[in-house]
Design a protein around this motif. Structure first.
Motif, short mmCIF file in Angstrom:
data_model
loop_
_atom_site.label_atom_id
_atom_site.label_comp_id
_atom_site.label_asym_id
_atom_site.label_seq_id
_atom_site.Cartn_x
_atom_site.Cartn_y
_atom_site.Cartn_z
N ASN A 204 0.83 -1.21 0.00
CA ASN A 204 0.00 0.00 0.00
C ASN A 204 0.87 1.26 0.00
O ASN A 204 0.43 2.34 0.36
N ARG A 205 2.13 1.11 -0.35
CA ARG A 205 3.04 2.27 -0.30
C ARG A 205 3.44 2.75 -1.70
O ARG A 205 4.04 2.00 -2.45
N PRO A 206 3.13 4.03 -2.00
CA PRO A 206 3.56 4.55 -3.30
C PRO A 206 5.04 4.88 -3.27
O PRO A 206 5.58 5.28 -2.23
N ARG A 207 5.72 4.66 -4.37
CA ARG A 207 7.11 5.08 -4.43
C ARG A 207 7.47 5.64 -5.79
O ARG A 207 6.98 5.18 -6.82
N LEU A 208 8.33 6.66 -5.73
CA LEU A 208 8.83 7.28 -6.95
C LEU A 208 10.17 6.63 -7.26
O LEU A 208 11.09 6.66 -6.43
N VAL A 209 10.26 6.02 -8.44
CA VAL A 209 11.48 5.31 -8.81
C VAL A 209 12.35 6.22 -9.67
O VAL A 209 11.87 6.80 -10.66
N ILE A 210 13.60 6.35 -9.26
CA ILE A 210 14.50 7.32 -9.90
C ILE A 210 15.59 6.61 -10.70
O ILE A 210 16.38 5.86 -10.14
N CYS A 211 15.61 6.87 -12.02
CA CYS A 211 16.70 6.38 -12.88
C CYS A 211 17.30 7.56 -13.64
O CYS A 211 17.79 7.41 -14.75
N ASP A 212 17.19 8.74 -13.05
CA ASP A 212 17.58 9.97 -13.73
C ASP A 212 18.58 10.73 -12.83
O ASP A 212 18.30 10.95 -11.65
N PRO A 213 19.75 11.13 -13.37
CA PRO A 213 20.80 11.73 -12.54
C PRO A 213 20.35 13.00 -11.80
O PRO A 213 20.75 13.22 -10.66
N LYS A 214 19.50 13.81 -12.47
CA LYS A 214 19.11 15.08 -11.84
C LYS A 214 18.24 14.80 -10.59
O LYS A 214 18.43 15.39 -9.53
N ALA A 215 17.30 13.87 -10.75
CA ALA A 215 16.44 13.52 -9.61
C ALA A 215 17.27 12.80 -8.53
O ALA A 215 17.04 12.99 -7.33
N ALA A 216 18.26 11.99 -8.96
CA ALA A 216 19.12 11.30 -7.98
C ALA A 216 19.91 12.33 -7.18
O ALA A 216 20.07 12.20 -5.96
N GLU A 217 20.34 13.40 -7.85
CA GLU A 217 21.10 14.44 -7.15
C GLU A 217 20.20 15.15 -6.13
O GLU A 217 20.62 15.43 -5.01
N PHE A 218 18.96 15.41 -6.55
CA PHE A 218 18.00 16.07 -5.65
C PHE A 218 17.86 15.26 -4.35
O PHE A 218 17.88 15.80 -3.25
N LEU A 219 17.76 13.93 -4.51
CA LEU A 219 17.54 13.08 -3.33
C LEU A 219 18.85 12.84 -2.56
O LEU A 219 18.94 13.11 -1.36
N LEU A 220 19.86 12.33 -3.26
CA LEU A 220 21.07 11.88 -2.56
C LEU A 220 21.93 13.04 -2.09
O LEU A 220 22.65 12.93 -1.10
N GLY A 221 21.84 14.17 -2.82
CA GLY A 221 22.63 15.33 -2.42
C GLY A 221 21.98 16.10 -1.27
O GLY A 221 22.60 16.99 -0.68
N SER A 222 20.75 15.75 -0.93
CA SER A 222 20.03 16.50 0.10
C SER A 222 20.62 16.25 1.49
O SER A 222 20.98 15.12 1.83
N THR A 223 20.70 17.32 2.28
CA THR A 223 21.17 17.12 3.66
C THR A 223 19.98 16.99 4.61
O THR A 223 20.15 16.86 5.82
N SER A 224 18.75 17.04 4.04
CA SER A 224 17.60 16.92 4.93
C SER A 224 16.76 15.66 4.67
O SER A 224 16.08 15.17 5.58
N ILE A 225 16.82 15.10 3.45
CA ILE A 225 16.02 13.88 3.20
C ILE A 225 16.93 12.67 3.48
O ILE A 225 17.55 12.10 2.59
N LEU A 226 17.00 12.32 4.76
CA LEU A 226 17.99 11.31 5.16
C LEU A 226 17.35 10.08 5.79
O LEU A 226 18.02 9.11 6.11
N GLU A 227 16.01 10.14 5.98
CA GLU A 227 15.32 9.04 6.67
C GLU A 227 15.16 7.84 5.72
O GLU A 227 14.65 7.99 4.61
N LYS A 228 15.59 6.65 6.19
CA LYS A 228 15.49 5.47 5.34
C LYS A 228 14.03 5.00 5.27
O LYS A 228 13.23 5.27 6.18
N SER A 229 13.72 4.23 4.21
CA SER A 229 12.32 3.82 4.02
C SER A 229 11.95 2.64 4.92
O SER A 229 12.80 2.07 5.62
N TYR A 230 10.68 2.26 4.85
CA TYR A 230 10.08 1.27 5.74
C TYR A 230 10.83 -0.07 5.81
O TYR A 230 11.06 -0.62 6.87
N GLU A 231 11.28 -0.56 4.64
CA GLU A 231 11.87 -1.91 4.56
C GLU A 231 13.13 -2.05 5.43
O GLU A 231 13.47 -3.15 5.86
N TYR A 232 13.82 -0.93 5.69
CA TYR A 232 15.04 -1.02 6.48
C TYR A 232 14.75 -1.49 7.90
O TYR A 232 15.64 -1.94 8.61
N LYS A 233 13.45 -1.35 8.29
CA LYS A 233 13.08 -1.77 9.66
C LYS A 233 13.26 -3.27 9.85
O LYS A 233 13.44 -3.75 10.96
#
Ligand code: HEM
Length: 440
Positions: free
Chosen positions: A17-46
């Motif tokens: 029941n969880r939506p996810r945005l799948v990223i295969c694009d460098p610009k979107a990857a930079e937005f996510l991975l370069g962020s210093t605030s979006i650091l929380e891992k997703s549900y499965e890591y639990k």
């Protein structure tokens, strides 16, 4: 993987029941991975928490920041240099084990590498040997494998993924037993090392019986860490040692095995890599590599990078949004999971033309120039990138070069790996090669 061809480099899917945005694009990857605030891992890591607690991989917020700062110096190159002897001695055992496959039928290289990588990480992380290569029936080794399987199963099973239903499954009991063995072993090793540290004076503790400088394991470095003048609690140390055990062996196993497989498939690439090794070891044919030798394996590094491009050991990793954010004119709501699919990102035709072709030249200095650091991310990127990246590259070079100096790898002509996308990328139909002895 087919979704990328159908929907492009950025698309939304539902998992459970969880939506996810799948990223295969460098610009979107930079937005996510370069962020210093979006650091929380997703549900499965639990699903990893019962084993790893909240160690570096699974923690978040202040704890992650503190631990990352504390642990980063333990990956300093002067410390990594101390592990080169571990890589080399374990690779020597690997060569002995592989000798029995020479001029025999094709065999799967993966299980051999798994045991070697386990021995390496155990010795580097804990300073003890589980001797997996000589004793693959060890309880510790068996239970590491069992836990890796369970974590993956839980991520995909519509029943086991729910905490309320999971205890009803057979795996729950298996997990409880595995955790007893795994935590029991790490706790025992930590206790023993702590006692040694206290009983030895600081001068003798840094030297072995021959007076040579003693190698410190990651565990020793953690035992020496202090926060506000106090040592780290046993629980925190255990979480980190267990995290290294998990992150540090299946990943390198996959990296080494696929690289050896590619070397078997492309004899001209293998020849070029061997020639490089011949020039590095010209005056020291049977010698052990130094840190500098490993640094000089530039072509082998290109081969490893290309192999990691096609089969990134961690094919996907994800974060969850704790706040609603804006990206490229769109609103991404709080709670959305953003998943970098490195397997797809590395096949983005805008960056890697003819993406299925194995071509180490993609990673020559000229061809890499100007490429976004977010287009090629086997070790992730940004603040939560892989802390063990340099350790892994040294280990992979050391092991692969030792195999190449001893054996010629020959292909199994009709075989194509079927990537099985679990937590770590494996090949569902194995990675078979033939071996003959090499005159180096
Ligand atoms: C080829 C080998 C390796 C690959 C491809 C790899 C890949 C990765 C990736 C993609 C991540 C990010 C995961 C995420 O965001 O969920 C990561 C994180 C991490 N890796 Fe590695 N890894 C490798 C080897 C190692 C080794 C040898 C160690 C330890 C000795 C290690 C320790 C870690 C740790 C502790 C993290 C979490 C870092 C953090 O969140 O601050 N890795 N790795």
């Amino acid at each position: 993987m087919g979704f990328q061809k159908q929907y492009g480099n950025l698309f939304k899917i539902m998992l459970g029941n969880r939506p996810r945005l799948v990223i295969c694009d460098p610009k979107a990857a930079e937005f996510l991975l370069g962020s210093t605030s979006i650091l929380e891992k997703s549900y499965e890591y639990k699903f990893l928490h019962s084993w790893l607690g909240t160690g570096l991989l699974t923690s978040s917020g202040g704890k992650w920041k503190r631990q990352r700062k504390l642990i980063t110096p333990t990956f300093h190159f002067q410390i990594l240099e101390q592990f080169i002897g571990v890589f080399d001695s374990q690779s020597d055992i690997l060569v002995k084990k592989l000798n029995k496959e020479v001029d025999q039928k094709a065999f799967d290289i993966y299980p051999y590498i798994t045991l070697c990588a386990l021995d390496i990480i155990c010795e580097a992380a804990m300073g003890t040997s589980v001797n997996a290569q000589n004793n693959s029936e060890s309880e510790y080794v068996k239970n590491v494998k069992e836990m890796c399987r369970i974590v993956v199963d839980r991520s995909f099973s519509p029943i086991k993924m729910f905490d309320v239903l999971y205890p009803l499954s057979k795996d729950y009991k298996i997990e409880q037993n595995a955790l007893k063995v795994l935590h029991g072993y790490t706790n025992y090793v930590i206790k023993k090392r702590k006692e040694e540290l206290i009983s030895k004076s600081s001068t003798t503790e840094k030297h072995d019986d021959t007076g040579a400088k003693k190698r410190l394991a990651f565990l020793d470095l953690l035992l020496q860490c202090q926060v506000d003048g106090k040592p780290l609690p046993q629980e925190v140390i255990r979480e980190e040692v267990d995290t290294f055990m998990f992150e540090g062996h299946d990943t390198t196993t996959s990296g080494i095995s696929f690289a050896l497989y590619h070397l078997s498939k492309y004899p001209e690439v293998q020849e070029k890599a061997v020639n490089e090794l011949r020039s590095i070891f010209a005056d020291n044919k049977d010698g052990s590599p130094t840190y500098q030798d490993l640094q000089n394996m530039k072509y082998l590094e290109m081969v490893i990078k290309e192999s990691l491009r096609l089969y990134p050991p961690v094919p996907a990793y994800a974060r969850v949004l704790e706040e609603t954010v804006k990206y490229d004119g769109s609103i991404l709501p709080k709670g959305l999971t953003l998943m970098v699919l490195s397997h797809g990102l590395h096949r983005n035709t805008n960056v890697f033309p003819d993406p299925e072709k194995f071509d180490p030249e993609r990673f020559s200095p000229e061809n890499s120039a100007g490429r976004s650091p977010y287009a090629y991310v086997p070790f992730s990127a940004g603040p939560r990138n892989c802390i063990g990246q340099r350790f892994a590259m040294l280990e992979m070079k050391s092991t692969i070069s030792k195999v190449l100096r001893n054996f010629e790898l020959l292909p199994v002509p009709e075989h194509e790996p079927i990537a099985s996308v679990e937590a770590i990328v494996k090949s569902a139909n194995g990675l078979p090669v033939y071996l003959t002895k090499r005159q180096f």
